[in-house]
Design a protein around this motif. Structure first.
Motif, short mmCIF file in Angstrom:
data_model
loop_
_atom_site.label_atom_id
_atom_site.label_comp_id
_atom_site.label_asym_id
_atom_site.label_seq_id
_atom_site.Cartn_x
_atom_site.Cartn_y
_atom_site.Cartn_z
N ALA A 133 0.83 -1.20 0.00
CA ALA A 133 0.00 0.00 0.00
C ALA A 133 0.86 1.25 0.00
CB ALA A 133 -0.94 -0.01 1.21
N GLU A 134 2.03 1.16 0.65
CA GLU A 134 2.94 2.32 0.66
C GLU A 134 3.44 2.62 -0.75
OE1 GLU A 134 3.16 -0.26 2.59
OE2 GLU A 134 2.71 0.50 4.61
N ALA A 135 3.76 1.58 -1.52
CA ALA A 135 4.23 1.80 -2.89
C ALA A 135 3.15 2.44 -3.75
CB ALA A 135 4.68 0.47 -3.50
N ARG A 136 1.92 2.00 -3.53
CA ARG A 136 0.81 2.60 -4.30
C ARG A 136 0.63 4.06 -3.94
NH1 ARG A 136 -4.65 3.63 -3.91
NH2 ARG A 136 -5.91 3.14 -5.78
N ALA A 137 0.62 4.37 -2.67
CA ALA A 137 0.44 5.75 -2.24
C ALA A 137 1.59 6.63 -2.71
CB ALA A 137 0.31 5.80 -0.71
N TRP A 138 2.81 6.09 -2.68
CA TRP A 138 3.97 6.86 -3.13
C TRP A 138 3.89 7.17 -4.62
CZ3 TRP A 138 7.66 4.64 -6.53
CH2 TRP A 138 8.76 5.45 -6.80
N ALA A 139 3.51 6.20 -5.45
CA ALA A 139 3.41 6.41 -6.90
C ALA A 139 2.31 7.42 -7.23
CB ALA A 139 3.15 5.09 -7.60
N VAL A 140 1.20 7.36 -6.50
CA VAL A 140 0.11 8.32 -6.74
C VAL A 140 0.54 9.72 -6.32
CG1 VAL A 140 -2.24 8.96 -6.11
CG2 VAL A 140 -1.69 6.56 -6.59
N ALA A 141 1.24 9.82 -5.18
CA ALA A 141 1.67 11.12 -4.70
C ALA A 141 2.67 11.78 -5.64
CB ALA A 141 2.29 10.98 -3.30
N GLN A 142 3.49 10.99 -6.32
CA GLN A 142 4.47 11.54 -7.25
C GLN A 142 3.85 11.91 -8.60
OE1 GLN A 142 7.45 12.36 -6.32
NE2 GLN A 142 7.14 11.46 -4.28
N GLY A 143 2.59 11.54 -8.81
CA GLY A 143 1.93 11.85 -10.07
C GLY A 143 2.23 10.87 -11.18
N TRP A 144 2.86 9.74 -10.86
CA TRP A 144 3.17 8.75 -11.88
C TRP A 144 1.95 7.90 -12.23
CZ3 TRP A 144 8.43 6.62 -9.59
CH2 TRP A 144 9.35 7.68 -9.51
N LEU A 145 1.05 7.78 -11.28
CA LEU A 145 -0.20 7.06 -11.49
C LEU A 145 -1.36 8.00 -11.21
CD1 LEU A 145 0.57 3.67 -9.68
CD2 LEU A 145 0.79 4.17 -12.12
N ARG A 146 -2.47 7.75 -11.88
CA ARG A 146 -3.67 8.56 -11.67
C ARG A 146 -4.89 7.69 -11.90
NH1 ARG A 146 -3.12 12.32 -17.10
NH2 ARG A 146 -3.43 10.64 -18.63
N PRO A 147 -6.04 8.09 -11.39
CA PRO A 147 -7.25 7.27 -11.58
C PRO A 147 -7.58 7.10 -13.06
CG PRO A 147 -7.60 8.93 -9.89
CD PRO A 147 -6.29 9.25 -10.52
N THR A 148 -8.04 5.92 -13.40
CA THR A 148 -8.42 5.64 -14.78
C THR A 148 -9.79 6.23 -15.06
OG1 THR A 148 -7.20 3.57 -14.73
CG2 THR A 148 -8.83 3.82 -16.48
N PRO A 149 -9.93 7.07 -16.08
CA PRO A 149 -11.25 7.62 -16.40
C PRO A 149 -12.24 6.52 -16.74
CG PRO A 149 -9.51 8.80 -17.56
CD PRO A 149 -8.88 7.59 -16.94
N GLY A 150 -13.41 6.59 -16.12
CA GLY A 150 -14.44 5.62 -16.41
C GLY A 150 -14.33 4.32 -15.66
N ALA A 151 -13.32 4.17 -14.80
CA ALA A 151 -13.12 2.93 -14.06
C ALA A 151 -13.35 3.20 -12.57
CB ALA A 151 -11.71 2.39 -14.30
N PRO A 152 -13.47 2.14 -11.77
CA PRO A 152 -13.60 2.36 -10.33
C PRO A 152 -12.39 3.11 -9.78
CG PRO A 152 -14.17 0.10 -10.93
CD PRO A 152 -13.62 0.74 -12.17
N GLU A 153 -12.61 3.77 -8.64
CA GLU A 153 -11.55 4.60 -8.07
C GLU A 153 -10.34 3.79 -7.66
OE1 GLU A 153 -13.05 7.00 -4.96
OE2 GLU A 153 -14.58 7.97 -6.18
N THR A 154 -10.53 2.50 -7.43
CA THR A 154 -9.38 1.67 -7.02
C THR A 154 -8.47 1.33 -8.19
OG1 THR A 154 -10.75 -0.30 -7.33
CG2 THR A 154 -10.68 0.66 -5.12
N GLU A 155 -8.89 1.56 -9.42
CA GLU A 155 -8.06 1.25 -10.58
C GLU A 155 -7.31 2.49 -11.03
OE1 GLU A 155 -8.56 -0.54 -15.10
OE2 GLU A 155 -9.92 -1.13 -13.49
N LEU A 156 -6.02 2.33 -11.27
CA LEU A 156 -5.15 3.43 -11.66
C LEU A 156 -4.53 3.13 -13.02
CD1 LEU A 156 -3.31 3.97 -8.25
CD2 LEU A 156 -5.28 5.24 -9.11
N ALA A 157 -3.92 4.16 -13.62
CA ALA A 157 -3.22 4.02 -14.89
C ALA A 157 -1.99 4.92 -14.85
CB ALA A 157 -4.13 4.39 -16.06
N PHE A 158 -1.01 4.58 -15.67
CA PHE A 158 0.18 5.42 -15.76
C PHE A 158 -0.19 6.77 -16.35
CE2 PHE A 158 1.87 1.11 -15.70
CZ PHE A 158 2.87 1.22 -14.74
N SER A 159 0.49 7.80 -15.87
CA SER A 159 0.14 9.16 -16.28
C SER A 159 0.42 9.41 -17.76
CB SER A 159 0.89 10.17 -15.43
OG SER A 159 2.30 9.98 -15.55
N SER A 160 1.32 8.66 -18.35
CA SER A 160 1.58 8.79 -19.78
C SER A 160 2.12 7.47 -20.31
CB SER A 160 2.58 9.92 -20.07
OG SER A 160 3.89 9.56 -19.66
#
Length: 1135
Positions: free
Chosen positions: A685-712
């Motif tokens: 969970a720490e790795a997930r929170a760290w990646a989201v905080a750095q902006g490398w991952l972001r919520p996937t449009p149209g998907a549940p909030e638990t699903e993320l995608a790479f920012s580019s």
């Protein structure tokens, strides 16, 4: 009884009362019911005799024993088939006696088909009530009001029976949509609701169901596609073609709809009631005195302001002055149901939200029309055609032009499919969201609803979808589409814009185009079936379907069915600078704008990559970080260094194993062609929170909030390369395949993560301290040893490659990898292997490709010749390449080169202009299109203009040195375009080979040969003249023979293969042969001369000792004669 005569009578009536398209529909139904074979169906379609066609259809129905099956198929397809009276003793297969009544099927097609029906309304009503009128005398029209109109009870019965039939409910929906289409002005809103409202409560006794009497009159004219329809008050006498309609609450006295030629104003019958005055101009249709004139949004090829002229007007400003009655009607009958209105407002509010931060930094990008062409390889996959820069067709009208692009390709109620393509990171998703935002701001009034659906959230195996579910997949906070809203949407599909963003994410469903997709929308189905229904235009038929996707992949077969194709061109240099300025303004650091631009200009490689919005944003982020740390800052010179600089500071402070775990996920998802990450796949969970905080991952449009995608996408490629560089699970012998530089026959690597090869070489070869070490990835000697071993493996592989044997695309990739490596030994190895003649014909050259190629050529220290045709290279890139001293010659599109010359002349760079003119060549030139001949003509015109001026610089080398010219336009364009070519032939004084032969036959004919013959005196150097397969007869052969002596000193080869030359033409050629002192080879095979012509040619050959061969086999000469002639002169060749 005579069943055949009964059937024949029916078929005759059907064929005589319907249009050819409806007759074809009947034959199609017979084929569908397997009453006809395909061959017989084809023969009947081409039957010109109507009586013969009727008899053949009757015999078929009689043989099958079920004539009603075809009539049922016709009625079911929405066609009104008049029924003939049958013999009273005839019974259908079920034994029931048939009544001679007219059956009504569901009304399909356009909304106006109810009004445009070719059936006579009087006959319609009389036939419907035939049972009640049996035995009575036929109703005749007279001048008395009681007898000149159709009985309202008959009409009421007709309406009631239709209303009770499930299959005719769509007719009412069509009438309602006709109401909305015709009375779209708010001035007539109340009136329209009354006119097309039918009684809701039906009396039990249908015979006594009557329509309420009206109270006023209306006079107006509707300009409709199928002709003029006039609504006029009740007349004393009903002429043929007038259709009376009356209803409760209409406020109109016996409206009559007249179809056909509109009556002149002078011939309009008088009415007892006062006529309505002419309607005022509608505010949204400038210059139109009628509310039914088409609006600007309905007209093709209009610029974007035409669709946005009403964006800033309120409802009151858009509406003309209303009468009190209209106000009351409007308040009683709102435009939409309340639930639909609420959903509409919620959808608008959702799309109007402006993204915050860098996501909201939008710069308008250019869209260019493109087309697909067959791949150059053996596969059947189609790919984007590489257009020359001058061939590009920018969408000058912006969004309006894109959405109207497919209108001409489809019927009004057909689904229009538009595809917007572009490489990863070029801003397709931003553009799709901008379309939604434009609609929410009122700039797309032709659509009631816009649904922008990201395809990331749809690719879930095993999930069943309904269309209603698909329309709800709009984001993390999905908007539920209830049954009432959904019912409203599916009844008006032409008012719906459906955007499927990132369509390449659905590659697992690439066969959806050929799947079974029925028209139903309520039953759940797989995503593949749902996509099939949309792409096959069976589901939500009539909507506008907008796809955004990458131009490569297995979905090209679906994109090939698009009605219009556009490509996101990316940023120009000016747009990149504009983006940088907007970025720093949005971040509140406007003082860093100029310094950031100076840093970017100091690195030409990154500046060339700034045509990609994703890389441009990454450059801005790194420049901002560097400028905040210290005043002395410098951007890296490679993409690898760019992403190391972005990720390095955060990676060093990451939780243990977070970077390696994220890199592994990036690689594994990329191998599966995915970019979404679920919550349970993170190492912690720490790795997930760290990646989201750095902006490398972001919520996937149209998907549940638990699903993320790479920012580019490029970030995913970089992390995937990090995994390959650090992982001990990747075997050394497998590592080279991920560079994708040499094809593999077995299990080839598909290179979906197309940025991995360059990042991998950069990570492995660049100094570890500033690269992998900067990411905090080299923890311990084992990791460093692993990186060194992989570097040796890749070095050995790259130095075994021979750049001269690689295809153009792979050679460019090798140059990029060598640039990323920053290894002098590897760079020199690649430069030494470059061939002297580099051809990039048909390979797209982007700005980064142009920069790297120019740097390599300049560093090689040798002269090169470049072929830059069909590369799409921009003018600045073309100028930078051909201006290099090491480039001794080049070929490029004529139009692009002329544009470059004009640009250099405007800038006053006379020295560079002369150098470029000297280097340019068109040898050899093959004209395959009208554009090629026009470009060649423009080039000759430039030379003639310069020769006539005082500052003439002499002949253009490209024109002066042309030696071979081929003309291959085919039988259609060939005769039309050849005269243009003849006009400029005399300018090519060095021309040695003129080839007018084509596999598809140019057919320039005798007229073309006569025109060509006039140029022979100027073609002093012509050695080869190929006139094969050009439909030349004796007339042309005689003209040619008269002009050939002008080429006597130079012509070596003459070919007249496969023409229509007979004995007279052969005799003319035989007489001129002795004068052709330089002629060596003559080919006159497959012509039409006989033994007499052959003997004349043989006699002429005996006088020409210099001729080596004469090929003259033709089927019109007896074989014995040919053998005899060959025995006399062995230079004669048969076959």
């Amino acid at each position: 009884m005579n069943h055949f005569q009964t059937i024949l009578t029916q078929v005759r009536m059907l064929l005589s009362s319907h249009r050819p398209s409806q007759v074809q529909a009947l034959l199609d139904n017979l084929l569908a019911e397997e009453l006809l074979s395909r061959e017989y169906h084809y023969a009947l379609l081409h039957e010109s005799d109507g009586e013969a066609l009727a008899r053949k259809i009757s015999l078929t129905l009689l043989e099958k024993g079920d004539p009603d099956l075809a009539l049922f198929g016709w009625i079911w397809s929405g066609l009104q088939a008049p029924t003939a009276e049958r013999d009273p003793s005839y019974k259908d297969p079920g034994g029931s006696e048939q009544c001679p009544t007219m059956e009504l099927g569901p009304l399909e097609g356009s909304y106006l088909e109810l009004l445009n029906s070719s059936a006579d309304p009087l006959q319609l009503y009389h036939l419907y009530d035939r049972m009640d009128l049996t035995g009575e005398e036929e109703i005749e029209l007279c001048s008395e009001p009681d007898t000149d109109t159709i009985n309202c009870e008959q009409f009421s019965r007709l309406l009631c029976d239709m209303e009770g039939d499930d299959e005719t409910r769509e007719a009412y929906a069509n009438i309602a949509e006709l109401d909305q289409y015709v009375f779209q002005d708010t001035q007539l809103e109340g009136l329209s609701k009354d006119i097309f409202t039918f009684p809701e409560e039906l009396p039990a006794d249908l015979k006594h169901r009557k329509l309420a009497p009206p109270s006023s009159s209306l006079l107006s004219c509707l300009s409709l596609p199928a002709g003029s329809i006039q609504i006029i008050p009740t007349l004393p006498t009903l002429p043929q073609g007038l259709w009376p309609i009356s209803g409760t609450g209409t406020g109109v006295s016996s409206i009559l709809i007249y179809q056909g030629e509109m009556l002149p104003a002078s011939q309009t019958p008088p009415s007892s009631d006062p006529a309505v005055q002419s309607l005022p101009k509608s505010p949204d249709r400038p210059g139109s005195a009628s509310p039914f004139a088409p609006s600007a949004a309905d007209l093709p090829s209009m610029p974007e302001p035409a669709l946005t002229s009403r964006a800033n007007l309120t409802e009151d400003e858009m509406s003309p002055t209303k009468c009190p009655a209209a106000d009351r009607a409007s308040s009683k009958l709102p435009k939409w149901p309340e639930s639909v209105e609420q959903f509409y407002q919620s959808l608008r509010d959702k799309y109007q939200a402006q993204p915050a931060g860098p996501e909201g930094t939008l710069v308008e990008m250019e869209l260019v029309r493109v087309r697909l062409e067959k791949s150059s390889g053996k596969s059947q996959e189609r790919e984007l055609a590489t257009l020359d820069w001058a061939e590009r067709q920018p969408a000058q009208g912006g969004l309006a032009e894109v959405l109207l692009a497919a209108r001409d390709r489809r019927q009004p109620r057909e689904t229009r499919v538009i595809a917007v393509l572009g490489k990863a990171g070029h801003g397709k998703s931003h553009w799709a969201r901008a379309v939604s935002r434009a609609w929410a701001r009122g700039q797309l009034p032709q659509y009631d609803f816009v649904f922008c659906i990201p395809c990331h959230c749809l690719d879930r195996p095993g999930t069943s979808y309904r269309l209603q579910d698909l329309l709800s997949s709009l984001g993390p906070q999905a908007l539920p589409v209830d049954d009432e809203v959904f019912s409203y949407i599916v009844r008006r599909p032409n008012r719906v814009l459906l955007i499927l963003d990132a369509f390449e994410e659905l590659e697992a469903h690439d066969g959806s185009l050929h799947s079974a997709g029925g028209p139903g929308s309520a039953e759940p189905r797989s995503l593949r079936g749902l996509l099939a229904g949309l792409l096959q235009r069976k589901l939500l038929r009539g909507c506008t379907l907008l796809l955004t996707a990458r131009p490569r992949g297995r979905l090209a077969q679906s994109l090939s069915k698009a009605d219009a194709l556009f490509e996101v061109a990316g940023f120009s240099a000016q747009q990149a600078e504009t983006y940088v300025r907007h970025y720093f303004e949005s971040e509140g650091t406007a003082e860093h704008q100029e310094r950031a631009l100076a840093l970017l200009r100091a690195q030409p490689f990154l500046l060339s990559h700034s045509h990609s919005p994703t890389i441009c944003r990454a450059v801005c982020q790194l420049a901002e970080a560097l400028l905040q740390r210290s005043g002395e800052a410098q951007l890296p010179s490679t993409l690898t260094g760019l992403y190391v600089g972005l990720l390095g500071p955060a990676a060093r402070d990451s939780p243990p194993g977070a970077l390696a775990g994220l890199a592994r996920l990036a690689w594994e998802l990329g191998r599966a062609h995915q970019s979404g990450l679920k919550e349970d796949c993170f190492p912690s969970a720490e790795a997930r929170a760290w990646a989201v905080a750095q902006g490398w991952l972001r919520p996937t449009p149209g998907a549940p909030e638990t699903e993320l995608a790479f920012s580019s996408f490029l970030l995913q490629c970089f992390l995937g390369a990090v995994w390959l560089a650090l992982s001990g699970e990747i075997k050394d012998k497998e590592l080279p395949q991920y560079l994708a530089l040499t094809p593999r026959k077995k299990r080839p690597y598909d290179n979906w993560l197309e940025g991995v090869p360059r990042f991998l070489v950069g990570l492995v070869f660049q100094p570890h301290a500033g690269c992998l070490g900067a990411l905090g990835a080299l923890a311990g000697p084992a990791a460093s040893s692993l990186a060194d071993r992989k570097q040796k493996v890749l070095t050995r592989y790259l130095k075994r490659l021979q750049p001269g044997t690689l295809q153009a695309g792979r050679l460019l990739e090798l140059l990029h990898c060598a640039h990323e490596a920053l290894d002098p030994g590897l760079w020199q190895h690649v430069l030494q292997g470059l061939p002297a003649r580099l051809s990039f014909l048909g390979t797209r050259l982007t700005p980064p490709d142009t920069h790297v190629l120019g740097r390599a050529l300049e560093a090689a220290g040798r002269d090169f010749s470049l072929d830059l045709r069909s590369t799409g290279v921009d003018p600045s890139g073309l100028g930078s390449l051909v201006g290099l001293r090491c480039v001794a010659g080049f070929r490029a599109a004529l139009s692009d080169t002329v544009e470059l010359w004009e640009s250099l002349q405007e800038r006053g760079e006379a020295k560079l202009l002369r150098a470029v003119e000297e280097k340019f060549t068109i040898e050899p030139f093959k004209a395959k299109s009208m554009k090629d001949v026009e470009d060649l003509s423009n080039l000759v015109q430039i030379q003639r203009t310069r020769s006539s001026s005082e500052e003439a610089a002499g002949e253009l080398p490209a024109v002066r040195d042309l030696k071979k010219l081929e003309f291959a336009l085919g039988p259609v364009l060939g005769p039309q375009v050849f005269p243009k070519l003849v006009k400029i032939l005399e300018a090519f004084t060095s021309l040695q080979h003129l080839d007018l032969d084509s596999l598809s036959e140019n057919k320039i004919g005798d007229e073309g040969v006569a025109q060509l013959a006039t140029t022979f005196p100027q073609l002093k150097a012509l050695e080869t003249l190929n006139l094969s397969q050009n439909n030349i007869t004796d007339v042309g052969a005689c003209k040619l023979a008269e002009a050939l002596p002008a080429l006597a000193a130079s012509l070596l080869r003459l070919s007249l293969y496969n023409n229509c030359i007979c004995d007279a033409g052969a005799e003319s050629l035989a007489h001129v042969l002795p004068d052709m002192v330089s002629l060596r080879v003559v080919d006159v095979q497959y012509n039409k001369f006989t033994a007499a012509g052959a003997q004349q040619l043989a006699a002429g050959l005996r006088k020409c000792p210099q001729v080596k061969t004469l090929a003259m086999w033709t089927p019109t000469i007896p074989f014995g004669v040919q053998e005899h002639l060959q025995q006399l002169d062995p230079r004669i060749i048969l076959r």
